[in-house]
Design a protein around this motif. Structure first.
Motif, PDB file in Angstrom:
ATOM      1  N   ASP A 151      17.064 -90.768 -31.337  1.00 53.85           N
ATOM      2  CA  ASP A 151      17.029 -90.555 -32.785  1.00 53.85           C
ATOM      3  C   ASP A 151      16.171 -91.619 -33.465  1.00 53.85           C
ATOM      4  N   VAL A 219      14.475 -84.247 -32.247  1.00 56.51           N
ATOM      5  CA  VAL A 219      14.621 -85.003 -33.488  1.00 56.51           C
ATOM      6  C   VAL A 219      13.312 -84.857 -34.254  1.00 56.51           C
ATOM      7  N   GLU A 222      11.303 -86.628 -39.685  1.00 53.04           N
ATOM      8  CA  GLU A 222      12.083 -87.240 -40.757  1.00 53.04           C
ATOM      9  C   GLU A 222      13.499 -87.592 -40.328  1.00 53.04           C
ATOM     10  N   THR A 224      15.881 -85.378 -38.805  1.00 56.00           N
ATOM     11  CA  THR A 224      16.815 -84.260 -38.625  1.00 56.00           C
ATOM     12  C   THR A 224      16.931 -83.906 -37.142  1.00 56.00           C
ATOM     13  N   ILE A 226      17.966 -81.190 -34.328  1.00 56.44           N
ATOM     14  CA  ILE A 226      18.095 -79.747 -34.113  1.00 56.44           C
ATOM     15  C   ILE A 226      18.470 -79.505 -32.650  1.00 56.44           C
ATOM     16  N   ILE A 240      21.543 -77.200 -36.975  1.00 57.23           N
ATOM     17  CA  ILE A 240      21.180 -78.504 -37.519  1.00 57.23           C
ATOM     18  C   ILE A 240      22.361 -79.431 -37.227  1.00 57.23           C
ATOM     19  N   LYS A 242      24.697 -82.623 -37.350  1.00 60.05           N
ATOM     20  CA  LYS A 242      25.084 -83.710 -38.237  1.00 60.05           C
ATOM     21  C   LYS A 242      26.294 -84.435 -37.669  1.00 60.05           C
ATOM     22  N   LYS A 318      10.398 -72.730 -40.265  1.00 63.01           N
ATOM     23  CA  LYS A 318      11.227 -73.840 -40.740  1.00 63.01           C
ATOM     24  C   LYS A 318      12.499 -73.376 -41.435  1.00 63.01           C
TER      25      LYS A 318
END
Length: 362
Positions: A151, A219, A222, A224, A226, A240, A242, A318
């Motif tokens: 990350d 990664v 920015e 994020t 996935i 996505i 988190k 996207k």
């Protein structure tokens, strides 16, 4: 988050993406292989499932001995993914995931190592260090996952499978099965992980849970994260990722058991995240990149997902909407994909023998 359900029989306009593109074999008759890693714009590293690495440069292929003593290479096991340390150029560390143990007692394991003598006829592996193993052993030779990525903070993310017969473990926070784990580059739990309790506690490594068999993990620039994962018969997902989120398996799924039985009556459930994209019927997604190269402008800013079941490449925009499917004419299960900084795209064909392809203009 909205759910986009993809039905495979739908027809998408592929002309803008497929026009003039083809897969060209650059390495054939390879052992059964699992992943592609680019060391630089000229050298590729392949993992061979039964042991060993393949170093590809142009038309040259060199075999590198790498046979961990505890390698378990049955079923879906073997050598799996390789990830480069964020500071690989200066420190030389590479990370390898593989299935270890025996048929009655197997688990996912992570080691790191260095390569030496890459320019010689006999490159070799050195400085092997174990950094992590999944805490739970199992007696099924499937669903190891094992995809890795670093990350933005330089921490290592690892996908772990649910072990198939152990799917309920995906919901147990203290189990490593069916999770995405997060750790330091030396295998230590990160104190800001969502379930951190103490340094050696299994839950301290857990970043997200409720996964089945995730083989795509990236990664974005920015930051994020996935991932995608195999569902059962239906219900393949793209998510996505988190911190601390529960992605539902096996409580929530659009898939059925392989014998047609219902796994769960729930399509959604309080506290569980729906996928950004659901593939039903299953496509068996096996890897993924987010393409930002200039070589193929139509593919820019798209997720490129390899599929095993229908033997094609899926182009996802996207907004997690499918824009195209490519290379169905190749009739090859597509196992992994990688792109160089120059924008070249490489795809690994599954099977034994395996084939390494390069995307080219016709």
């Amino acid at each position: 988050m909205r759910l986009f359900l993809l039905i495979i029989c739908c027809v998408f306009s592929t002309s803008a993406f497929s026009k003039g593109l083809k897969l060209v074999p650059i390495a054939t008759d390879l052992p059964a292989s699992w992943s592609i890693t680019l060391l630089d714009d000229e050298q590729l590293l392949l993992t061979h499932r039964q042991g060993g690495l393949g170093l590809v440069k142009g038309e040259s292929i060199k075999f590198i001995e790498f046979q961990p003593q505890d390698l378990f290479a049955q079923g879906q096991g073997g050598l799996l993914d390789i990830a480069l340390h964020p500071e690989y150029i200066s420190n030389g560390w590479l990370y390898l995931s593989y299935a270890a143990g025996t048929l009655e007692d197997n688990y996912l394991k992570i080691v790191r190592f260095k390569l030496q003598n890459l320019q010689s006829d006999s490159p070799s592996v050195t400085s092997v260090e174990q950094i992590f193993r999944v805490a739970q052993s199992k007696d099924t030779p499937v669903h190891f996952s094992g995809r890795m990525a670093f990350d933005q903070q330089g921490y290592l993310l690892i996908t772990t499978g649910d072990g198939f017969d152990y799917r309920e473990q995906a919901q147990i926070t203290s189990s490593h099965l069916g999770k995405i784990l997060r750790m330091s580059d030396t295998g230590k739990a990160v104190p800001d992980n969502p379930f951190y309790s103490q340094a050696d506690a299994p839950e301290s490594f857990v970043f997200s849970k409720g996964h089945r068999n995730s083989q795509g993990l990236i990664v974005l620039p920015e930051g994020t994260i996935i991932a995608h994962e195999h569902g059962p018969a239906g219900g393949d997902e793209m998510n996505i990722i988190k911190s601390g989120v529960n992605y539902g398996w096996p409580v929530v799924t659009n898939g059925m058991d392989y014998i047609g039985a219902t796994i769960s009556p729930f399509k959604d459930y309080p506290g569980m995240q729906l996928p950004a994209l659901d593939w039903t019927p299953s496509i068996a997604p096996s890897s993924m990149i987010f393409y930002q190269g200039n070589k193929f402008p139509a593919l820019q800013d798209h997720y490129l997902v390899t599929g095993l079941k229908f033997m094609r490449l899926y182009v996802i925009n996207k907004n997690f909407e499918p824009d195209a499917t490519l290379f169905a004419e190749t009739q090859t299960r597509l196992r992994d994909i990688a792109a160089s900084k120059k924008g070249d795209i490489y795809i690994l064909g599954d099977g034994e023998p395996a084939t390494l392809y390069k995307v080219m203009e016709k």
